[in-house]
Scaffold this motif. Structure first.
Motif, short mmCIF file in Angstrom:
data_model
loop_
_atom_site.label_atom_id
_atom_site.label_comp_id
_atom_site.label_asym_id
_atom_site.label_seq_id
_atom_site.Cartn_x
_atom_site.Cartn_y
_atom_site.Cartn_z
N ARG A 325 0.86 -1.20 0.00
CA ARG A 325 0.00 0.00 0.00
C ARG A 325 0.88 1.23 0.00
NH1 ARG A 325 -3.20 3.20 -1.28
NH2 ARG A 325 -5.21 3.71 -0.37
N GLN A 326 0.73 2.09 -1.00
CA GLN A 326 1.55 3.29 -1.11
C GLN A 326 0.70 4.51 -1.41
OE1 GLN A 326 4.66 2.56 -4.02
NE2 GLN A 326 5.82 1.24 -2.63
N ILE A 327 1.15 5.64 -0.87
CA ILE A 327 0.52 6.94 -1.15
C ILE A 327 1.59 7.83 -1.76
CG2 ILE A 327 -0.62 8.96 -0.16
CD1 ILE A 327 -1.50 7.10 2.17
N TRP A 328 1.32 8.34 -2.94
CA TRP A 328 2.27 9.22 -3.62
C TRP A 328 1.73 10.65 -3.61
CZ3 TRP A 328 2.92 6.08 -8.83
CH2 TRP A 328 3.46 4.82 -8.54
N ILE A 329 2.63 11.60 -3.39
CA ILE A 329 2.23 13.02 -3.39
C ILE A 329 3.25 13.79 -4.22
CG2 ILE A 329 1.73 15.04 -1.97
CD1 ILE A 329 1.43 13.00 0.40
N GLU A 350 2.57 -4.60 -11.20
CA GLU A 350 2.86 -5.02 -9.84
C GLU A 350 1.58 -5.02 -9.02
OE1 GLU A 350 5.84 -2.43 -8.30
OE2 GLU A 350 7.37 -3.03 -9.75
N ASP A 351 1.58 -5.82 -7.97
CA ASP A 351 0.40 -5.93 -7.10
C ASP A 351 0.49 -4.91 -5.98
OD1 ASP A 351 -1.89 -6.78 -5.87
OD2 ASP A 351 -0.93 -8.49 -4.86
N HIS A 352 0.19 -3.65 -6.31
CA HIS A 352 0.22 -2.57 -5.33
C HIS A 352 -1.11 -1.80 -5.37
CE1 HIS A 352 4.59 -3.22 -5.46
NE2 HIS A 352 4.67 -2.54 -4.34
N ALA A 353 -1.51 -1.29 -4.21
CA ALA A 353 -2.64 -0.36 -4.15
C ALA A 353 -2.04 1.03 -3.96
CB ALA A 353 -3.56 -0.72 -2.98
N ILE A 354 -2.23 1.90 -4.95
CA ILE A 354 -1.54 3.19 -4.94
C ILE A 354 -2.53 4.33 -5.17
CG2 ILE A 354 0.24 4.59 -6.06
CD1 ILE A 354 1.48 1.91 -7.06
N ASP A 355 -2.41 5.38 -4.34
CA ASP A 355 -3.14 6.63 -4.54
C ASP A 355 -2.12 7.72 -4.81
OD1 ASP A 355 -6.31 6.75 -3.58
OD2 ASP A 355 -5.21 5.01 -2.81
N LEU A 356 -2.36 8.49 -5.88
CA LEU A 356 -1.46 9.58 -6.26
C LEU A 356 -2.18 10.91 -6.13
CD1 LEU A 356 1.00 10.97 -7.56
CD2 LEU A 356 0.11 10.26 -9.80
N PHE A 357 -1.65 11.79 -5.29
CA PHE A 357 -2.17 13.14 -5.14
C PHE A 357 -1.23 14.09 -5.88
CE2 PHE A 357 -3.88 10.81 -1.61
CZ PHE A 357 -5.14 11.35 -1.38
N HIS A 358 -1.83 14.90 -6.77
CA HIS A 358 -1.01 15.84 -7.54
C HIS A 358 -1.61 17.23 -7.48
CE1 HIS A 358 1.54 17.66 -10.43
NE2 HIS A 358 0.72 17.59 -11.46
N ALA A 359 -0.83 18.17 -6.95
CA ALA A 359 -1.27 19.56 -6.83
C ALA A 359 -0.72 20.37 -8.00
CB ALA A 359 -0.77 20.14 -5.51
N ILE A 360 -1.61 21.11 -8.66
CA ILE A 360 -1.23 21.94 -9.82
C ILE A 360 -1.82 23.34 -9.68
CG2 ILE A 360 -0.94 20.02 -11.42
CD1 ILE A 360 -3.77 20.52 -12.42
N PRO A 361 -1.16 24.35 -10.29
CA PRO A 361 -1.67 25.73 -10.18
C PRO A 361 -2.97 25.94 -10.94
CG PRO A 361 0.23 25.64 -11.65
CD PRO A 361 0.12 24.30 -11.01
N TRP A 411 5.27 8.55 -0.27
CA TRP A 411 6.37 9.02 -1.10
C TRP A 411 6.04 10.43 -1.57
CZ3 TRP A 411 10.63 5.82 -2.08
CH2 TRP A 411 10.51 4.53 -1.56
N PHE A 412 6.89 11.38 -1.16
CA PHE A 412 6.62 12.80 -1.45
C PHE A 412 7.74 13.40 -2.28
CE2 PHE A 412 7.20 17.28 -0.68
CZ PHE A 412 5.92 17.80 -0.81
N CYS A 413 7.34 14.17 -3.31
CA CYS A 413 8.31 14.93 -4.10
C CYS A 413 7.66 16.26 -4.46
CB CYS A 413 8.70 14.17 -5.36
SG CYS A 413 10.07 14.95 -6.27
N GLY A 414 8.22 17.33 -3.95
CA GLY A 414 7.64 18.65 -4.17
C GLY A 414 8.28 19.67 -3.26
N PRO A 415 7.63 20.83 -3.04
CA PRO A 415 8.20 21.86 -2.17
C PRO A 415 8.53 21.32 -0.78
CG PRO A 415 6.33 22.72 -3.40
CD PRO A 415 6.37 21.25 -3.67
N ALA A 416 9.72 21.63 -0.29
CA ALA A 416 10.23 21.05 0.96
C ALA A 416 9.32 21.32 2.15
CB ALA A 416 11.64 21.56 1.22
#
Length: 444
Positions: A325-329, A350-361, A411-416
């Protein structure tokens, strides 16, 4: 970050311990009597930190697994560099402050005793003593150069292309500091563990400095390529560049990055890879946003057919933590590693349950269409957050929308600061620290 702090303070603590064992302590403590003590202490820690810094500049891949990526190695490199600067300043002050105080009449000039007879000293020590004046002269002027170069490295507005060139000069300055340190280190230290460890660090640092000056950083990980396709997203100031690589690329995992040289005058810049990898189709994509002078010029100047050099792959932001189970941001251009990962999953499900949150302007139909298609192909649940339409993502909102969030890795990648805020909330509510992964954008 915890590993970075542990390694930094552990390294300095061990060096300090070894020095304490070897140090000669004065019978009474005063400004003058502790002068030599402080000179020796700051000298050992300063050259030790500088040696470690130079070694890390080689981008050692073997250290990535322990530190969770080259981005973390660069953060350690930065703090070791700052430590070396602080120790160097203290070393310089320890040598000069008593002289200034004496010249101002704040201290009495100590009486000089008879010069010791050096004829009974070991031959090597006698030769070291003949080099003291030269070593002190070289050390003092190199210190001024190092202060200037490190200051420039820490000034974010100093252009990156100039930063890379001036930063290389630190390797030459380091070699001068090694000469200074070897000649002036207390001779009895060489017969103790502090001298052995310092010598090994300086030897490794000397080899690293030589490789840096010869331009061999990452040389065996560089591959030539040609720009094959460019896709522009003008409203977002984003460009996706597809590069066909020559033979030699080692392959990569979604989430890793590479140093790319589009212009030899500009030098290599780090960019997150925006594609999966299949040896049958040796192409690699980079998604870049115009956030500065160079990336803005890239959008205007790059064209199909241009020759480039790609060095890598690097990084450990590769989603391999064993969690089903993974949450991506992904915030803004921070979506790139997740795009690469989704493309990788599309090739090898792959056998994963994944939610991806993506913030855009704002909504860009073309970009949203591509991202939605990638998410669908990889069986990823996509959550789009648009500024002005949706509230800013918070830890509370994430916990509400994902009931089983405690079982997931994040898993986060974006403004610190955005990432730090989410991490603080989730850990305070029960997420384990090791289950929050964040890539550090800042490489200097």
């Amino acid at each position: 970050m915890r590993k970075i702090k542990f390694l930094l303070w552990g390294f300095l603590g061990i060096l300090t311990f070894f020095w304490v064992i070897a140090a000669t302590w004065p019978e009474t403590f005063s400004l003058l009597s502790t002068r030599s003590v402080m000179i020796n202490f700051t000298g050992v820690l300063g050259v030790g930190a500088m040696s470690f810094t130079i070694i890390l500049a080689l981008r050692p891949v073997w250290l990535e697994s322990w530190l969770d990526g080259l981005d973390k190695s660069y953060r350690l490199h930065k703090w070791l560099g700052i430590t070396a600067l602080v120790m160097s300043v203290m070393h310089w002050l320890s040598g000069n402050a008593p002289k200034w105080a004496t010249s101002l009449g704040l201290l009495e000039r100590p009486e000089r005793g008879p010069r010791p007879d050096e004829s009974a000293l070991p031959t090597l020590q006698q030769w070291f003593n003949t080099q003291r004046d030269t070593a002190e002269f070289i050390g003092e002027w190199t210190f001024y150069v190092i202060v200037l170069l490190i200051a420039l490295a820490l000034i974010k507005r100093f252009p990156y292309r100039l930063f890379t060139k001036t930063h290389t000069l630190l390797a030459a300055a380091y070699l001068a500091i090694v000469f200074h340190s070897v000649m002036l280190m207390e001779y009895n230290y060489w017969q103790q563990i502090v001298g052995v460890v310092s010598g090994l660090l300086m030897a490794a640092g000397t080899i690293a400095a030589a490789l840096i000056l010869m331009g061999r950083i990452g040389r065996n990980r560089k591959v030539a390529g040609t720009i094959e396709h460019i896709d522009l997203f003008p409203e977002l100031s984003i460009m996706e560049t597809s590069i066909r690589l020559d033979d030699g690329w080692r392959g990569h995992q979604g989430g890793q990055f590479a140093f790319v040289t589009f212009d030899s005058k500009e030098g290599a810049h780090p960019f997150t890879i925006g594609s999966g990898w299949t040896p049958k189709d040796p192409c690699i994509n980079f998604i870049t946003k115009g956030l500065g002078d160079y990336t803005n010029l890239m959008i205007k100047n790059l064209k199909v057919g241009d020759k480039v050099t790609v060095e890598g792959p690097y990084g450990r932001f590769i989603f391999s933590d064993g969690k089903k189970r993974q949450i991506w941001i992904g915030g803004g251009i921070g979506i790139t590693p997740f795009i690469a990962r989704m493309k990788q999953i599309a090739h090898k499900p792959e056998d994963h349950a994944i939610d991806l949150f993506h913030a855009i302007p704002f909504e860009d139909p073309k970009a949203i269409q591509k991202l939605t298609a990638d998410a669908k192909t990889a069986n990823v649940q996509l959550h789009m957050l648009v500024d002005g339409r949706d509230d800013r993502l918070t830890g509370e909102q994430l916990r509400t929308e994902i009931p089983d969030w405690k079982e997931a890795s994040v898993w986060f990648c974006g403004p610190a600061k955005f990432g730090e805020s989410l991490k603080k909330d989730l850990i305070a509510n029960g997420l384990k620290d090791r289950d929050f992964h964040q890539e550090l954008f800042n490489m200097r």
